[in-house]
Motif scaffolding. Structure first.
Motif, PDB file in Angstrom:
ATOM      1  N   GLY A 261       0.822  -1.195   0.000  1.00  0.00           N
ATOM      2  CA  GLY A 261       0.000   0.000   0.000  1.00  0.00           C
ATOM      3  C   GLY A 261       0.859   1.249   0.000  1.00  0.00           C
ATOM      4  O   GLY A 261       2.010   1.246  -0.451  1.00  0.00           O
ATOM      5  N   GLY A 262       0.294   2.303   0.550  1.00  0.00           N
ATOM      6  CA  GLY A 262       1.005   3.569   0.600  1.00  0.00           C
ATOM      7  C   GLY A 262       0.046   4.713   0.802  1.00  0.00           C
ATOM      8  O   GLY A 262      -1.140   4.524   1.127  1.00  0.00           O
ATOM      9  N   ARG A 263       0.558   5.919   0.595  1.00  0.00           N
ATOM     10  CA  ARG A 263      -0.272   7.111   0.743  1.00  0.00           C
ATOM     11  C   ARG A 263       0.296   8.221  -0.131  1.00  0.00           C
ATOM     12  O   ARG A 263       1.496   8.240  -0.436  1.00  0.00           O
ATOM     13  N   ALA A 264      -0.577   9.125  -0.516  1.00  0.00           N
ATOM     14  CA  ALA A 264      -0.195  10.318  -1.264  1.00  0.00           C
ATOM     15  C   ALA A 264      -0.748  11.523  -0.505  1.00  0.00           C
ATOM     16  O   ALA A 264      -1.952  11.578  -0.217  1.00  0.00           O
ATOM     17  N   LEU A 265       0.127  12.453  -0.175  1.00  0.00           N
ATOM     18  CA  LEU A 265      -0.246  13.639   0.588  1.00  0.00           C
ATOM     19  C   LEU A 265       0.071  14.878  -0.243  1.00  0.00           C
ATOM     20  O   LEU A 265       1.203  15.037  -0.714  1.00  0.00           O
ATOM     21  N   LEU A 266      -0.909  15.728  -0.426  1.00  0.00           N
ATOM     22  CA  LEU A 266      -0.731  16.975  -1.167  1.00  0.00           C
ATOM     23  C   LEU A 266      -0.980  18.138  -0.216  1.00  0.00           C
ATOM     24  O   LEU A 266      -2.045  18.203   0.422  1.00  0.00           O
ATOM     25  N   ARG A 267      -0.012  19.014  -0.099  1.00  0.00           N
ATOM     26  CA  ARG A 267      -0.158  20.186   0.779  1.00  0.00           C
ATOM     27  C   ARG A 267      -0.089  21.458  -0.059  1.00  0.00           C
ATOM     28  O   ARG A 267       0.830  21.619  -0.884  1.00  0.00           O
ATOM     29  N   ILE A 268      -1.047  22.342   0.173  1.00  0.00           N
ATOM     30  CA  ILE A 268      -1.105  23.636  -0.513  1.00  0.00           C
ATOM     31  C   ILE A 268      -1.076  24.726   0.544  1.00  0.00           C
ATOM     32  O   ILE A 268      -1.910  24.741   1.466  1.00  0.00           O
ATOM     33  N   THR A 269      -0.102  25.643   0.439  1.00  0.00           N
ATOM     34  CA  THR A 269       0.019  26.757   1.393  1.00  0.00           C
ATOM     35  C   THR A 269       0.064  28.060   0.602  1.00  0.00           C
ATOM     36  O   THR A 269       1.137  28.664   0.417  1.00  0.00           O
ATOM     37  N   PRO A 270      -1.107  28.532   0.122  1.00  0.00           N
ATOM     38  CA  PRO A 270      -1.117  29.751  -0.694  1.00  0.00           C
ATOM     39  C   PRO A 270      -0.684  31.000   0.070  1.00  0.00           C
ATOM     40  O   PRO A 270      -0.180  31.948  -0.534  1.00  0.00           O
ATOM     41  N   THR A 271      -0.898  30.989   1.409  1.00  0.00           N
ATOM     42  CA  THR A 271      -0.450  32.087   2.260  1.00  0.00           C
ATOM     43  C   THR A 271       0.129  31.492   3.534  1.00  0.00           C
ATOM     44  O   THR A 271      -0.052  30.298   3.824  1.00  0.00           O
ATOM     45  N   ASP A 272       0.801  32.322   4.311  1.00  0.00           N
ATOM     46  CA  ASP A 272       1.342  31.847   5.576  1.00  0.00           C
ATOM     47  C   ASP A 272       0.235  31.414   6.529  1.00  0.00           C
ATOM     48  O   ASP A 272       0.463  30.603   7.426  1.00  0.00           O
ATOM     49  N   ALA A 273      -0.963  31.944   6.330  1.00  0.00           N
ATOM     50  CA  ALA A 273      -2.062  31.666   7.257  1.00  0.00           C
ATOM     51  C   ALA A 273      -2.867  30.429   6.875  1.00  0.00           C
ATOM     52  O   ALA A 273      -3.516  29.826   7.731  1.00  0.00           O
ATOM     53  N   LEU A 274      -2.831  30.038   5.609  1.00  0.00           N
ATOM     54  CA  LEU A 274      -3.718  28.985   5.124  1.00  0.00           C
ATOM     55  C   LEU A 274      -2.915  27.754   4.696  1.00  0.00           C
ATOM     56  O   LEU A 274      -1.971  27.854   3.915  1.00  0.00           O
ATOM     57  N   THR A 275      -3.322  26.608   5.199  1.00  0.00           N
ATOM     58  CA  THR A 275      -2.758  25.327   4.785  1.00  0.00           C
ATOM     59  C   THR A 275      -3.893  24.371   4.457  1.00  0.00           C
ATOM     60  O   THR A 275      -4.816  24.193   5.267  1.00  0.00           O
ATOM     61  N   VAL A 276      -3.826  23.761   3.284  1.00  0.00           N
ATOM     62  CA  VAL A 276      -4.836  22.792   2.863  1.00  0.00           C
ATOM     63  C   VAL A 276      -4.107  21.478   2.556  1.00  0.00           C
ATOM     64  O   VAL A 276      -3.153  21.455   1.773  1.00  0.00           O
ATOM     65  N   ASP A 277      -4.567  20.392   3.182  1.00  0.00           N
ATOM     66  CA  ASP A 277      -3.978  19.074   2.974  1.00  0.00           C
ATOM     67  C   ASP A 277      -5.016  18.134   2.386  1.00  0.00           C
ATOM     68  O   ASP A 277      -6.148  18.041   2.899  1.00  0.00           O
TER      69      ASP A 277
END
Length: 784
Positions: A261-277
């Motif tokens: 198996g495994g996993r895929a993680l995508l992180r988006i940090t458009p600003t210092d205040a916002l993190t989307v995983d």
């Protein structure tokens, strides 16, 4: 393939007393813990000095057990944490290995996908008593055919882990139902948008008198948009080495298997205040059962006549949003968990001795009269076929959870977390009795002519909750905390029997459905006092609960169908200390009062094997936990933990609708009084670029029993055991690579974690244990 199972009262190995003394000494000298701390303003210099003396940087691990960043030593609850590097050096690949890192943590291990997690002795049939989380995502066992979701906790491989946290004691306010005894959290490394990095690890092992196993793990982290978007992908493959032999078919190493198996993680940090995983996890397991049979008189030997195994596919899809408003942080999490599983259990021994005229009279005609020749011939034809048979149970779980919370972020005296939660879990279990080929034990094709029983159960749990936890620090010393959670759930259970089975006293039954609803509150109160930066004392009263539900037994009288939630109060006092540089010592004492226990029982009737749950009795659990970690010399670290748990019924298990076997004073099942573990690790410089490393891990687990009552004919003693692992290797001074030779179970102990018996085994004793002595090599390379 796997055949039968069994428990054996394993022989006392030579030198056991000496090893027990060694382990006890280790527990006294080095009781373990993980130190986690988010460094407040003004403390960086001291923290850096401490960090220089702690081999695995444990003094600086940040924990989020309170759903906000805190230092472990400043977190006024009983929590153990360990960093990912330490887990890797110790050879930890599954949450089951965390028992070496936390007192009062026990895993009744029936192989991958068949694990019951216990904290502080809080264990019973029904919904889980310990919450298990991978990152922000809770995972769930299947309710199976006995409404016992607690016994099948899914397992994702531990590689590329940031840290693991074990929260001991009920976490009902912040983590909700299923965290009565505590919560286990695995936090994986997250994508990094400022670097390209990768890692590969591999191992090869051989079990003494058994087979060969191996594993491969790999990770790559790729920045897609520098400092904004990154992807982290992890993959794994694991080959299980077989070591159980089947004496009936004269086959060896039948419990082999694999997982990948495994996993895929995508992180988006458009600003210092916002993190989307965004994350996707996948793990597939196909393995034959490692259980063996005590009555064979030999370790790791079964005489099973049909297949047993677990075929399990787990998937998690999640999205997490974090937004920092300054003084307040918003977190939103949505998780979909899907589990597709087929459980195969050899039940051939259930029907032993029934293939005769007496059996026909008893099971076919309920002792009304003797069978006629024609009736006897038909009865014998069916019974002889199921003398080689397994319960073949395809099932699935679909669980959608959502959480929205707000937390304070400042360093002021007032801190808080508030949120809402929802869950929608659907389960379907099809339970069939499938015949096997008498010449091989292999299951015959899954077609109607080979199916001698067929029941389908649908289980639907819906839950919503709101929670809040507030704390205020007075005079820079005293912090008072109060928390509450409101929960509302309903559970609907329906089912049908498409093909009956006279040996189970089961007849064809059309679809029937029943519903149970409940709501209520749980609370938490905590007071902590910081004597100085190195010493803190706290007291706490906290509550935990599990949902009730509806039994799956079709046609059960209304008085027995529904059962209510059970709950407990935990009272504890703890001390957290940092007496010397590089030395941490924590001590906790607790008492748990558990009311309205969910009790496992059986339906009445000749030969009936249907499990049901009801509420009866109460329990009291008293215990002490000690943790110590020390670095007496540069490069030399010692750690260990010690737990004492006295878990007994405080009332007879008798109610208006059920009389169960437990009586006041009986010990709770599978709860040893003592457990201790310790590790010692020494690293020394061989050259400017190369270090040597040697490590030993040892654990002691006391004896316990498989059921409550001393009069229960199916009660089995689980003997105490000691387990020692050793590793020696080389590593780059910059931690870029390492290589180890290891020996697990150095003294080849029959480390039995479960011995049990039931009508499904025909009274035989099934055993699950750690593998025999295992030799191996492991390699890790990081690319940065």
């Amino acid at each position: 393939m796997a055949f039968g199972f069994g428990g054996v009262s394993y022989p006392q190995a030579a030198g056991r007393i000496g090893r027990a003394a060694l382990l006890t000494g280790a527990a006294i000298l080095f009781p373990s813990m993980a130190m986690a701390q988010d460094v407040p303003a003004g403390a960086e210099a001291q923290a850096a000095a401490d960090n220089a003396n702690v081999a695995d940087n444990s003094g600086e691990i940040v924990v989020t057990a309170l759903k906000r960043d805190t230092r472990l030593q400043d977190t006024p609850i009983a929590i153990s944490a360990v960093g990912g590097d330490s887990l890797q050096r110790g050879g930890t690949t599954s949450f089951t290995d965390l028992t070496r890192n936390a007192p009062s943590l026990r895993v009744v291990d029936g192989g991958p996908g068949n694990r019951r997690v216990i904290l502080r002795g809080v264990t019973a049939a029904g919904e889980p008593t310990v919450g298990v989380y991978y990152d922000e995502s809770p995972v769930s066992g299947s309710v199976g055919t006995t409404s016992d979701a607690a016994g099948s906790t899914p397992d994702f491989r531990l590689f590329d882990v940031e840290r693991a946290e074990v929260l001991r004691g009920p976490q009902g306010t912040l983590y909700g139902s299923g965290s009565m005894g505590g919560t286990v959290r695995i936090i994986y490394e997250k994508p990094k948008a400022d670097r390209l990095e990768a890692a590969m690890a591999g191992s090869l092992s051989a079990v003494q008198s058994g087979g060969v196993g191996g594993s491969v793990d790999a990770m790559i982290n790729v920045p897609i948009v520098e400092d904004v978007v990154a992807l982290r992908v992890v993959g794994d493959y694991n080959q299980f080495a077989g070591y159980v032999d089947n004496s009936y078919y004269h086959r060896n190493n039948i419990n082999d298997g694999n997982s990948y198996g495994g996993r895929a993680l995508l992180r988006i940090t458009p600003t210092d205040a916002l993190t989307v995983d965004f994350a996707a996890y996948y793990e597939k397991v196909a393995t034959n059962s490692p259980r063996w049979i005590a009555e064979t008189g030999q370790r790791y030997v079964t005489d099973g006549r049909s297949e047993s195994g677990n075929y399990d596919k787990n998937q998690i899809y999640s999205g997490t949003l974090n937004y920092d408003f300054g003084p307040v942080a918003l977190t939103a999490v949505s998780t979909y968990f899907r589990r597709d599983r087929t459980v195969v259990s050899d039940v051939s021994d259930t029907f032993n001795g029934r293939d005769n005229a007496a059996g026909c009279k008893r099971y076919h005609l309920a002792n009304a009269r003797a069978c006629s020749p024609t009736e006897l011939a038909d009865y014998l034809d069916e019974t002889n076929r199921i003398l080689f048979s397994s319960l073949y149970q395809p099932q699935f779980v679909k669980n959608w959870t959502n959480e929205l919370r707000l937390s304070s972020t400042g360093n002021g005296p007032f801190n808080w977390t508030v949120g809402v939660f929802s869950e929608d879990r659907k389960t379907e279990v099809r339970s069939t009795l499938l015949t096997a080929d008498p010449r091989s034990g292999l299951l015959q094709p899954f077609v109607d002519e080979n199916i001698f029983y067929d029941r389908t159960i649908n289980d639907h749990l819906k839950q919503k909750a709101a929670f809040a936890e507030l704390s205020y620090k007075f005079f820079d010393k005293l912090t008072l905390t109060a928390g509450a959670r409101y929960y509302d759930f309903d559970k609907t259970v329906g089912g049908r029997v498409d093909k009956g089975q006279e040996h189970y006293v089961s007849k064809v039954t059309p679809f029937q459905e029943a519903e149970s609803k409940e709501d209520g509150f749980v609370y938490k109160f905590n007071a902590s006092y910081e004597i100085n930066p190195d010493y803190m004392v706290y007291v706490q009263a906290s509550q935990g609960f599990r949902p009730g539900g509806v039994n799956q037994v079709i046609g059960l009288p209304a008085a027995l169908a529904a059962y209510s939630s059970d709950s407990l109060w935990n009272y504890e006092v703890g001390v957290k200390t940092h007496p010397l540089a590089g030395v941490y010592f924590n001590l906790t004492g607790y008492r748990i009062d558990w009311d309205n226990l969910q009790v496992s029982g059986r339906t009445s009737g000749t030969g009936s094997v249907f499990g049901l749950i009801s509420n009866a009795g109460a329990a009291r659990i008293e215990g002490v936990e000690a943790e110590l970690s020390a670095t007496p010399l540069a490069g030399f670290s010692l750690s260990a933990n010690l737990g004492y748990t006295n878990a007994r019924l405080s009332e007879d298990q008798v109610s208006e609708v059920v009389v169960a076997t437990g009586r006041k004073g009986d010990r709770l099942a599978f709860v040893p009084r003592w457990n201790a573990s310790g590790s010692a690790e020494y690293t020394w410089g061989i050259s400017d670029t190369l270090d040597g490393i040697i490590r030993a891990d040892a654990a002691y687990v006391g004896s316990s029993y498989s059921t409550l009552s001393q009069l229960d004919v199916y009660r089995r003693k689980v003997d105490a055991y000691e387990l020692v692992n050793a590793r020696i290797g080389l590593q780059a001074a910059d931690s870029g690579w390492n290589a180890f030779l290891f020996v697990n179970n150095v003294f080849n102990a029959a480390a039995v974690n479960s011995r049990s018996s039931s009508s499904n085994t025909g009274g035989k004793t099934t055993v699950f244990s750690a593998p025999p002595r295992t030799f191996g090599i492991s390699l890790l390379k990081r690319f940065r």
